[in-house]
Design a protein around this motif. Structure first.
Motif, PDB file in Angstrom:
ATOM      1  N   GLY A 192     -20.048   4.054  38.108  1.00 22.46           N
ATOM      2  CA  GLY A 192     -19.412   3.165  39.091  1.00 22.46           C
ATOM      3  C   GLY A 192     -20.360   2.899  40.240  1.00 22.46           C
ATOM      4  O   GLY A 192     -21.503   3.353  40.216  1.00 22.46           O
ATOM      5  N   SER A 193     -19.895   2.164  41.256  1.00 20.54           N
ATOM      6  CA  SER A 193     -20.834   1.747  42.293  1.00 20.54           C
ATOM      7  C   SER A 193     -21.409   2.931  43.073  1.00 20.54           C
ATOM      8  O   SER A 193     -22.504   2.850  43.594  1.00 20.54           O
ATOM      9  N   ARG A 265     -17.855   5.817  33.805  1.00 17.74           N
ATOM     10  CA  ARG A 265     -16.534   5.857  34.411  1.00 17.74           C
ATOM     11  C   ARG A 265     -15.778   4.621  33.927  1.00 17.74           C
ATOM     12  O   ARG A 265     -16.377   3.708  33.338  1.00 17.74           O
ATOM     13  N   GLY A 267     -14.124   2.243  35.903  1.00 15.19           N
ATOM     14  CA  GLY A 267     -13.823   1.268  36.956  1.00 15.19           C
ATOM     15  C   GLY A 267     -13.640  -0.107  36.311  1.00 15.19           C
ATOM     16  O   GLY A 267     -14.207  -0.383  35.242  1.00 15.19           O
ATOM     17  N   SER A 270     -16.859  -2.105  35.519  1.00 14.94           N
ATOM     18  CA  SER A 270     -17.692  -1.463  34.497  1.00 14.94           C
ATOM     19  C   SER A 270     -17.106  -1.749  33.118  1.00 14.94           C
ATOM     20  O   SER A 270     -17.830  -2.102  32.173  1.00 14.94           O
ATOM     21  N   GLN A 294      -7.837   4.470  36.345  1.00 20.35           N
ATOM     22  CA  GLN A 294      -9.007   4.326  35.453  1.00 20.35           C
ATOM     23  C   GLN A 294      -8.638   4.648  34.001  1.00 20.35           C
ATOM     24  O   GLN A 294      -9.227   4.075  33.078  1.00 20.35           O
TER      25      GLN A 294
END
Ligand code: UD1
Length: 365
Positions: A192-193, A265, A267, A270, A294
């Protein structure tokens, strides 16, 4: 003042709400509409990529979730003031359509649109409605869903639009896939970010535990937070694995396109990127995400047979290594996973959102 139709977009808080909002803003401007964005100070940090012609209005956002008791007590008054101010703005600007992308800053504008009976929609990026979208799901004309299936209140029918993805992702939509085999292969690991600590703990040891024949063929691109990078890099080096460890990869779309497997992950963006490019994935949802959204985000790919989901509580070196081996040891199965990912992808998510706005515009008084 131009008599072009006006779209008011309300979004805020995190990049997750703002990026799809930006995609819609760009598309509507290209259609000759005017666009205004209503957001708060936190959301304003993500407006750098918005076209300059989008007029940005900062609202005071209030949330019941932060600010302690004082924050909870003043929140209703701040929200009411925000709604009033949005209604005054709408009386002046007469928006044709109002679209909310979630987050507290979207509350005033969507409330005002509801009270003034303006055509309105919400877009939810995740497989569970966020708090503000939950409030409005039954009070808007359309609920657009970035993830499918999305858990919706009874009686609400959502439309699966998908989550808009970056141009660099679209450029690689359905990129040709080289099935796993006895040659150099690439695995991409992203959290993720912000990166994900648990992935840095478990993935390098799991890759190191793979059978020698498989391990010798692997190149790994691994996103790790600064504080985890050295240990991750060391674990890969000790196992003789060629690994590129970075805090954030600017070129994720190109790396996905080359990859035989993505470990990530779940998200919303993603998952959308993985679906649109079409890659087999192992998804490890962030267990502390609100309402476990998620896990809901991962469901579409998992149900389609495109991804294996490992809950955080079951993530060990052994379970992960076994799943990596299952995917990379079965070329036909991996290719089926690619096709399954593409079958649930929505590369045209932005266009679907545009269609919703245009059809709502017909209802505008
Ligand atoms: C911890 C948390 O609460 N995360 C939430 C946050 O996600 P968060 O912002 O962490 O993650 P998303 O998966 O939605 O987006 C990450 C984006 O960054 C890209 N990327 C990632 C790593 C990298 O090195 N380079 C790169 O470009 C990914 O390809 C993706 O496009 O907002 C999402 C949308 O509401 C939610 O679904 C997530 O649950």
């Amino acid at each position: 003042m131009s008599d072009a139709p006006l779209l008011v977009i309300a979004a805020g808080g995190t990049g997750g709400h703002m990026f799809p909002a930006q995609a819609l803003a760009e598309a509507m401007l290209a259609k000759g509409w005017r666009v205004k964005l209503s957001t708060d100070a936190r959301g304003a940090r993500y407006t750098g990529g918005f076209p300059h012609s989008v007029q940005i209005e900062q609202v005071k956002s209030a949330t019941f979730a932060r600010g302690g008791i004082a924050g909870k007590l003043t929140a209703p008054f701040k929200l009411a003031a925000g709604v009033l101010s949005a209604m005054m703005g709408f009386r002046r600007d007469r928006p044709t359509v109002v679209v909310g992308f979630g987050g507290y800053p979207s509350f005033p504008a969507i409330s005002a649109a509801y009270l003034m009976r303006l055509p309105r929609a919400i877009h939810e990026q995740n497989g569970v409605l966020g708090r503000v979208n939950q409030v409005f799901a039954k009070r808007v004309d359309t609920v657009a869903c970035g993830t499918w299936p999305t858990e919706l209140p009874e009686g609400v029918e959502g439309i699966f639009t998908g989550n808009p993805v970056r141009g660099a992702v679209l450029d690689r939509a359905e990129a040709p896939y080289i099935s796993p085999g006895d040659y150099p292969m690439s695995v991409v690991v992203i959290g993720g970010s912000q990166g994900a600590r648990i992935l840095s703990k478990v993935v390098p040891t799991a890759i190191a535990a793979l059978p020698e024949g498989l391990r010798a063929n692997l190149r790994v691109a691994h996103q790790a937070r600064d504080e985890d990078a050295v240990t991750a890099q060391q674990t890969y080096a000790e196992a003789g694995i060629d690994a590129d460890v970075q805090p954030f990869f600017q070129d994720v779309p190109a790396r996905f396109a080359e990859a035989q497997l993505v470990i990530s992950r779940a998200g919303a963006s993603s998952v959308a990127d993985i679906s649109v490019i079409g890659r087999p994935s192992i998804l490890i949802p962030f267990a502390a995400a609100t309402a476990d959204h998620q896990t809901a985000n991962a469901r579409g790919l998992v149900n389609a047979g495109a991804a294996i989901m490992i809950p955080e509580s079951q993530l060990t070196t052994d379970t992960l290594a076994a799943n990596v081996e299952t995917i990379l040891g079965n070329p036909d199965g991996a290719l089926q996973m690619v096709l399954a990912a593409l079958s649930v992808s929505r590369p045209d998510a932005t266009k679907r959102l545009v269609d919703i706005v245009e059809s709502l515009a017909k209802k505008s008084p």
